[in-house]
Design a protein around this motif. Structure first.
Motif, PDB file in Angstrom:
ATOM      1  N   GLY A  84       0.812  -1.226   0.000  1.00  0.00           N
ATOM      2  CA  GLY A  84       0.000   0.000   0.000  1.00  0.00           C
ATOM      3  C   GLY A  84       0.836   1.262   0.000  1.00  0.00           C
ATOM      4  N   ALA A 124       2.954   3.045  -5.248  1.00  0.00           N
ATOM      5  CA  ALA A 124       2.749   2.193  -6.435  1.00  0.00           C
ATOM      6  C   ALA A 124       1.487   1.355  -6.285  1.00  0.00           C
ATOM      7  CB  ALA A 124       3.966   1.294  -6.658  1.00  0.00           C
ATOM      8  N   GLY A 125       1.348   0.698  -5.143  1.00  0.00           N
ATOM      9  CA  GLY A 125       0.185  -0.173  -4.929  1.00  0.00           C
ATOM     10  C   GLY A 125      -1.107   0.622  -4.894  1.00  0.00           C
ATOM     11  N   GLY A 179       1.784  -2.884   6.807  1.00  0.00           N
ATOM     12  CA  GLY A 179       1.814  -1.899   7.896  1.00  0.00           C
ATOM     13  C   GLY A 179       0.505  -1.137   7.983  1.00  0.00           C
ATOM     14  N   GLY A 238      11.817   9.398   1.888  1.00  0.00           N
ATOM     15  CA  GLY A 238      11.269   9.636   0.549  1.00  0.00           C
ATOM     16  C   GLY A 238      10.348  10.824   0.632  1.00  0.00           C
ATOM     17  N   GLU A 239      10.922  12.012   0.757  1.00  0.00           N
ATOM     18  CA  GLU A 239      10.113  13.193   1.087  1.00  0.00           C
ATOM     19  C   GLU A 239       9.919  14.150  -0.078  1.00  0.00           C
ATOM     20  OE1 GLU A 239      13.163  12.610   2.281  1.00  0.00           O
ATOM     21  OE2 GLU A 239      12.693  11.503   4.099  1.00  0.00           O
ATOM     22  N   ARG A 292       5.652  11.769   4.472  1.00  0.00           N
ATOM     23  CA  ARG A 292       5.418  10.578   3.636  1.00  0.00           C
ATOM     24  C   ARG A 292       4.277   9.698   4.125  1.00  0.00           C
ATOM     25  NH1 ARG A 292       8.117   7.692  -0.152  1.00  0.00           N
ATOM     26  NH2 ARG A 292       6.366   6.283  -0.053  1.00  0.00           N
ATOM     27  N   GLY A 316       6.540  -0.046  -8.999  1.00  0.00           N
ATOM     28  CA  GLY A 316       7.236   0.764  -7.990  1.00  0.00           C
ATOM     29  C   GLY A 316       8.655   0.284  -7.740  1.00  0.00           C
TER      30      GLY A 316
HETATM   31  C1  LIG Z   1      16.635   7.239   2.011  1.00  0.00           C
HETATM   32  C2  LIG Z   1      15.674   7.344   0.892  1.00  0.00           C
HETATM   33  C3  LIG Z   1      15.297   8.585   0.421  1.00  0.00           C
HETATM   34  C4  LIG Z   1      14.415   8.701  -0.629  1.00  0.00           C
HETATM   35  N1  LIG Z   1      14.065   9.950  -1.067  1.00  0.00           N
HETATM   36  C5  LIG Z   1      13.198  10.072  -2.094  1.00  0.00           C
HETATM   37  C6  LIG Z   1      12.796  11.363  -2.532  1.00  0.00           C
HETATM   38  O1  LIG Z   1      13.213  12.385  -1.976  1.00  0.00           O
HETATM   39  N2  LIG Z   1      11.908  11.445  -3.562  1.00  0.00           N
HETATM   40  C7  LIG Z   1      11.412  10.328  -4.177  1.00  0.00           C
HETATM   41  O2  LIG Z   1      10.606  10.460  -5.130  1.00  0.00           O
HETATM   42  N3  LIG Z   1      11.753   9.096  -3.762  1.00  0.00           N
HETATM   43  C8  LIG Z   1      12.620   8.941  -2.728  1.00  0.00           C
HETATM   44  N4  LIG Z   1      12.949   7.702  -2.284  1.00  0.00           N
HETATM   45  C9  LIG Z   1      12.323   6.542  -2.931  1.00  0.00           C
HETATM   46  C10 LIG Z   1      10.834   6.384  -2.545  1.00  0.00           C
HETATM   47  O3  LIG Z   1      10.703   6.376  -1.145  1.00  0.00           O
HETATM   48  C11 LIG Z   1      10.324   5.074  -3.137  1.00  0.00           C
HETATM   49  O4  LIG Z   1      10.656   5.054  -4.509  1.00  0.00           O
HETATM   50  C12 LIG Z   1       8.817   4.902  -2.997  1.00  0.00           C
HETATM   51  O5  LIG Z   1       8.449   4.813  -1.643  1.00  0.00           O
HETATM   52  C13 LIG Z   1       8.387   3.641  -3.734  1.00  0.00           C
HETATM   53  O6  LIG Z   1       7.020   3.392  -3.531  1.00  0.00           O
HETATM   54  P1  LIG Z   1       6.475   1.912  -3.562  1.00  0.00           P
HETATM   55  O7  LIG Z   1       5.013   1.989  -3.424  1.00  0.00           O
HETATM   56  O8  LIG Z   1       7.052   1.180  -4.697  1.00  0.00           O
HETATM   57  O9  LIG Z   1       7.123   1.206  -2.277  1.00  0.00           O
HETATM   58  P2  LIG Z   1       6.935   1.559  -0.755  1.00  0.00           P
HETATM   59  O10 LIG Z   1       6.641   2.989  -0.563  1.00  0.00           O
HETATM   60  O11 LIG Z   1       8.126   0.991  -0.064  1.00  0.00           O
HETATM   61  O12 LIG Z   1       5.640   0.732  -0.317  1.00  0.00           O
HETATM   62  C14 LIG Z   1       5.647  -0.673  -0.303  1.00  0.00           C
HETATM   63  C15 LIG Z   1       4.634  -1.125   0.723  1.00  0.00           C
HETATM   64  O13 LIG Z   1       4.489  -2.550   0.653  1.00  0.00           O
HETATM   65  C16 LIG Z   1       4.269  -3.049   1.964  1.00  0.00           C
HETATM   66  N5  LIG Z   1       4.618  -4.468   1.954  1.00  0.00           N
HETATM   67  C17 LIG Z   1       5.857  -5.025   1.824  1.00  0.00           C
HETATM   68  N6  LIG Z   1       5.761  -6.370   1.802  1.00  0.00           N
HETATM   69  C18 LIG Z   1       4.444  -6.673   1.912  1.00  0.00           C
HETATM   70  C19 LIG Z   1       3.701  -7.906   1.929  1.00  0.00           C
HETATM   71  N7  LIG Z   1       4.321  -9.085   1.793  1.00  0.00           N
HETATM   72  N8  LIG Z   1       2.366  -7.864   2.092  1.00  0.00           N
HETATM   73  C20 LIG Z   1       1.721  -6.660   2.194  1.00  0.00           C
HETATM   74  N9  LIG Z   1       2.362  -5.469   2.182  1.00  0.00           N
HETATM   75  C21 LIG Z   1       3.706  -5.475   2.018  1.00  0.00           C
HETATM   76  C22 LIG Z   1       5.166  -2.196   2.834  1.00  0.00           C
HETATM   77  O14 LIG Z   1       4.708  -2.181   4.166  1.00  0.00           O
HETATM   78  C23 LIG Z   1       5.075  -0.835   2.162  1.00  0.00           C
HETATM   79  O15 LIG Z   1       4.106   0.007   2.766  1.00  0.00           O
HETATM   80  C24 LIG Z   1      13.849   7.543  -1.233  1.00  0.00           C
HETATM   81  C25 LIG Z   1      14.206   6.279  -0.764  1.00  0.00           C
HETATM   82  C26 LIG Z   1      15.112   6.167   0.280  1.00  0.00           C
HETATM   83  C27 LIG Z   1      15.493   4.791   0.769  1.00  0.00           C
END
Ligand SMILES: Cc1cc2nc3c(=O)[nH]c(=O)nc-3n(C[C@H](O)[C@H](O)[C@H](O)COP(=O)(O)OP(=O)(O)OC[C@H]3O[C@@H](n4cnc5c(N)ncnc54)[C@H](O)[C@@H]3O)c2cc1C
Length: 369
Positions: free
Chosen positions: A13, A16-17, A39, A47-48, A105, A278
């Motif tokens: 969630g 991307a999700g 969570g 990721g701000e 975030r 994502g």
């Molecule tokens: C230090 C740092 C700084 C960053 N700064 C930036 C920035 O300034 N700007 C920017 O655009 N990006 C930034 N990013 C990258 C950005 O945070 C990510 O690209 C973004 O959060 C990706 O979104 P997502 O939905 O793919 O994954 P996530 O946001 O990680 O969400 C994935 C979700 O899946 C859930 N999950 C995992 N496994 C399971 C499971 N088996 N069952 C159910 N749920 C599950 C998790 O709890 C999580 O909530 C940064 C990353 C880092 C590490």
């Protein structure tokens, strides 16, 4: 035993999700969409910075109004000491896209998931998907308290690739990096993001809603392990020229996080009745500041691909999706190498590793199945 059925299950969630679940409901309103999030969006998350180009995606997802209502900090400028000691200042008023934002975030992720729920997706927070087993016409997913059958799955678990084996996908790590991040309150700012290259790696800081601030040091995990220790982290911070002065004397540390932040991709990008989106598809180095935009965009595209799969256009959906993923990675990889090489002005281990390398061929990273 009969188990719960859904046309689409979204695992994860994050942006991307949530984008995928929202788009699935818009694209196929009659279909049942269930989103599982391990969570509850209560934990602090890095990721701000949200790039200004996100505006079009947020509008497409129908969340522009709640996004504006959250009143995140508008990013006025990015100030950096990168390729040279002299400051480089880029003001957002001179950008064709306008200003980006400095987010809370957890709040941002909540807004998206709430919008997915309002659009008719069933959202289950605090519910982890533990494994996935291929069945005729879809996947059986194992939860803590039962199973659910999905006609197609969107795999959006961020940098957690535990389900890779279930989907028969391989994780490819292209570069290691770790972020040693501390959050503060009573540390307001003026909407500027500051980046500073240092011999040990690079630092960034931005002020966040509510007078909060993030400060992070990014370096290789083998070089930075000492930074877990507060004394070493604060000593390294004190040596920065631009970042340390951003913390006023009254600032109070509220949280500390160590996160892996290197580049990684999964191969393939999509398989039989599943699509990765994502970070799970392609996790970018935070230097690119494009992780959230990529997450929103790939979530939307994954929704289209998953819809095509259940409508019987499995091969076409996979091929098209893999091509788009491959192109996105190619653009990123070449830009990142150039950006790091420009700052490699120290003879330290971190920067030696970032001197120009032979070209990575994006075509070798994603294969159609
Ligand atoms: C230090 C740092 C700084 C960053 N700064 C930036 C920035 O300034 N700007 C920017 O655009 N990006 C930034 N990013 C990258 C950005 O945070 C990510 O690209 C973004 O959060 C990706 O979104 P997502 O939905 O793919 O994954 P996530 O946001 O990680 O969400 C994935 C979700 O899946 C859930 N999950 C995992 N496994 C399971 C499971 N088996 N069952 C159910 N749920 C599950 C998790 O709890 C999580 O909530 C940064 C990353 C880092 C590490």
């Amino acid at each position: 035993m009969p188990c719960e059925q859904a046309d689409f299950v979204v695992i994860g969630g994050g942006p991307a999700g949530a984008a995928a679940a929202l788009m699935l409901r818009r694209h196929a309103p009659g279909r049942r969409v269930v989103l599982f999030e391990a969570g509850r969006h209560e934990l602090i998350k890095p990721g701000e910075m949200l790039a200004a180009v996100a505006q079009g995606l947020l509008r497409q997802l129908g969340v522009w109004t709640p996004f504006l209502a959250a009143a995140f900090v508008e990013n006025r400028a990015v100030v950096s000491a990168w390729a040279r000691e002299a400051l480089d200042e880029r003001y957002s008023i001179f950008s064709a896209h306008g200003a980006g934002w400095q987010l809370d975030r957890a709040r941002f992720d909540q807004i998206l998931v709430q919008a997915a729920a309002a659009a008719g997706a069933q959202v289950r927070l605090g519910c982890e998907v533990r494994s996935a087993v291929r069945e005729d016409q879809g996947w059986r997913l194992k939860l803590a308290d039962g199973d659910i059958f999905a006609g197609a799955v969107i795999w959006a678990t961020g940098r957690s690739w535990r389900l890779a084996r279930s989907f028969g996908a391989k994780l490819r790590v292209h570069g290691h990096l770790a972020a040693y991040t501390r959050f503060f309150d009573r540390a307001p700012g003026d909407g500027r993001m500051v980046i500073e290259a240092r011999p040990e790696g690079w630092w960034y800081s931005a002020d966040l809603p509510g007078g909060r601030r993030v400060v992070a040091c990014l370096t290789d995990p083998d070089l930075g392990s000492g930074l877990r220790d507060p004394e070493s982290w604060y000593r390294a911070l004190a040596a920065t020229r631009l970042i340390a002065p951003l913390l006023p004397p009254g600032a109070r540390e509220t949280a500390m996080l160590v996160k892996s932040a290197g580049t990684a991709t999964v191969d393939p990008a999509a398989g039989e009745r599943w699509v990765a989106a994502g970070d799970c598809l392609f996790a970018a180095d935070p230097l690119s500041s494009r992780g959230i935009v990529h997450a929103l965009r790939s979530g939307i595209l994954a929704a289209y691909a998953a819809s095509d799969m259940v409508d019987g256009r499995d091969d076409l959906a996979r091929t098209r999706y893999a091509m788009i993923a491959s192109q996105g990675f190619a653009d990123y990889a070449s830009a990142l190498d150039v950006h790091y090489a420009a700052a490699a002005r120290w003879d330290t281990a971190f920067w030696q590793r970032r001197r120009p390398q032979p070209e990575v061929r994006a075509a070798d990273l994603y294969h159609n199945t």
